[in-house]
Design a protein around this motif. Structure first.
Motif, PDB file in Angstrom:
ATOM      1  N   UNK A   6      63.847  15.526  23.793  1.00 12.57           N
ATOM      2  CA  UNK A   6      64.252  16.602  24.653  1.00 12.57           C
ATOM      3  C   UNK A   6      65.639  17.062  24.738  1.00 12.57           C
ATOM      4  N   UNK A   7      66.596  16.162  24.369  1.00 14.09           N
ATOM      5  CA  UNK A   7      67.890  16.394  24.468  1.00 14.09           C
ATOM      6  C   UNK A   7      68.331  17.148  23.125  1.00 14.09           C
ATOM      7  N   UNK A   8      67.733  16.663  22.014  1.00 18.75           N
ATOM      8  CA  UNK A   8      67.851  17.461  20.829  1.00 18.75           C
ATOM      9  C   UNK A   8      67.440  19.019  20.867  1.00 18.75           C
ATOM     10  N   UNK A   9      66.167  19.155  21.443  1.00 21.01           N
ATOM     11  CA  UNK A   9      65.679  20.424  21.686  1.00 21.01           C
ATOM     12  C   UNK A   9      66.476  21.378  22.544  1.00 21.01           C
ATOM     13  N   UNK A  10      67.524  20.671  23.629  1.00 24.13           N
ATOM     14  CA  UNK A  10      68.281  21.431  24.274  1.00 24.13           C
ATOM     15  C   UNK A  10      69.416  21.901  23.526  1.00 24.13           C
ATOM     16  N   UNK A  11      69.752  21.069  22.456  1.00 19.79           N
ATOM     17  CA  UNK A  11      70.918  21.575  21.638  1.00 19.79           C
ATOM     18  C   UNK A  11      70.584  22.558  20.687  1.00 19.79           C
ATOM     19  N   UNK A  12      69.232  22.628  20.136  1.00 18.65           N
ATOM     20  CA  UNK A  12      68.835  23.655  19.501  1.00 18.65           C
ATOM     21  C   UNK A  12      68.883  24.867  20.137  1.00 18.65           C
TER      22      UNK A  12
END
Length: 205
Positions: A118-124
């Motif tokens: 989820x956190x990496x998706x937010x970064x993307x």
């Protein structure tokens, strides 16, 4: 053969990955994704996050294309095959710094979100928002769990290299954290094998 052998690891080789994609219908899926969902116009500026070996360029008109991927082997293959058609950078979504903000018409992320936490998706998503022009579009394409899913489709999703395949509401929840307008579509016809895909078309109105 080692009992710890994971056949999914061989897909990290660009040539094997491309061959596998052709067999299961990945090329066809990308073509339909571009034609039916992305609808890119000649001359537009495109950012492709998680571009892999750049195979989506087979189906794009002449555009200003930038592809980024974490895998150096994929980027090397993309430069070798499509170097005259775009720019390619080896980078991940964590801490990526674009040189030009708010200049891209469309940001694509095909087959990426289900590999990310989820956190990496937010970064993307944050990268996409910074990259896009006003009224620009972010478009994603991923495997998806749905109610009463075909058992074979569910099997392929469980065996996918991406460890974060989600449901339609879960993908939408993540996207709506950064985009005010999120429209998602479920499709099960793009691949030659039973496979459930979700396409999200996102923008900030």
């Amino acid at each position: 053969m080692s009992l710890n052998f994971d056949p999914r690891k061989i897909l990290s080789h660009p040539v094997v990955y491309t061959s596998y994609q052709k067999i299961v219908g990945g090329y066809r899926a990308r073509k339909l994704f571009v034609e039916n969902n992305v609808k890119i116009k000649p001359g537009q500026k495109i950012l492709d996050i998680g571009c892999g070996p750049g195979d989506i360029l087979e189906f794009l008109p002449k555009v200003d294309y930038t592809g980024i991927d974490l895998d150096a082997n994929y980027i090397a293959q993309a430069k070798k095959k499509y170097g005259n058609k775009g720019q390619f950078k080896c980078a991940g979504v964590d801490g990526l710094d674009l040189e030009e903000n708010h200049t891209f018409d469309i940001v694509i992320s095909a087959g990426v979100l289900h590999h990310l936490t989820d956190e990496q998706c937010f970064n993307l998503f944050e990268i996409a928002v910074k990259a896009l022009k006003p009224n620009g579009r972010f478009i994603s394409f991923d495997g998806c769990y749905i109610p009463n899913q075909n058992k074979i489709s569910a099997y392929f999703l469980r065996k996918d290299r991406g460890q974060f395949v989600r449901t339609q509401p879960e993908y939408e929840r993540l996207a709506k954290t950064y985009f005010s307008n999120v429209v998602s579509t479920i499709d099960e016809s793009y691949f030659f094998i039973p496979y459930t895909s979700i396409i999200m078309d996102c923008k900030n109105s």
